[in-house]
Motif scaffolding. Structure first.
Motif: not given
Length: 172
Positions: A81-93
């Motif tokens: 679940d956490l990884d799905a959130v963290m892979q968002s381009r917006k989050v990565l940037h």
């Protein structure tokens, strides 16, 4: 379980246990293998003695991270679940920009939720500042890991992104 099997296999052997991490998240520590503790040298004493450096942690609020739908397992988040959130381009940037701002020019370790997220973070960091980030994971060759650790220490790149390794015992 692995250590227990080894100790059980060598019945009658004299065994000594040494660890830097006696307290485990799964609550199954060395006390299950050993009846007593001969010596404790805790992290604060090691820092005071100059054996370890003082830990400097910077907390960053990344508003684009929404943990609402991230479940828990025990005392921790569910990694998928956490990884799905963290892979968002917006989050990565947002993570890369905040890390670049907070770290300045200091060598920095970044701990990632998965190999895919680590690879994406390397791409994003390097888009902001070319050749500033590399990543290593459990299946990264030990020689490559060693080279990266040495190069990171020498200042060849700033952000070492890690998945499942370098969590403890890193001499950097």
């Amino acid at each position: 379980r692995t250590y227990r099997r080894i100790v059980d296999y060598f019945t009658g052997a004299k065994v000594v246990g040494l660890t830097a991490t006696p307290d485990r998240l799964d609550k199954v520590g060395l006390h299950n293998l050993f009846q007593s503790v001969a010596y404790v040298y805790d992290i604060q004493d090691a820092i005071g003695d100059g054996v370890l450096c003082r830990v400097r942690a910077e907390h960053v609020n990344v508003e684009s991270i929404d943990l609402t739908d991230v479940g828990t397992a025990g005392d921790d988040f569910k990694i998928t679940d956490l990884d799905a959130v963290m892979q968002s381009r917006k989050v990565l940037h947002a993570i890369a920009r905040a890390s670049l701002d907070k770290a300045g020019t200091r060598p920095t370790f970044v701990f990632s939720t998965s190999v895919d997220t680590a690879k994406a973070l390397v791409e994003v960091f390097n888009a902001y500042r070319p050749d500033c980030a590399r990543a290593a994971f459990g299946d990264t060759d030990f020689g490559v890991r060693s080279d990266y650790l040495r190069e990171h220490g020498a200042g060849a790149f700033q952000f070492f992104i890690s998945v499942g390794i370098h969590a403890y015992g890193v001499d950097a």
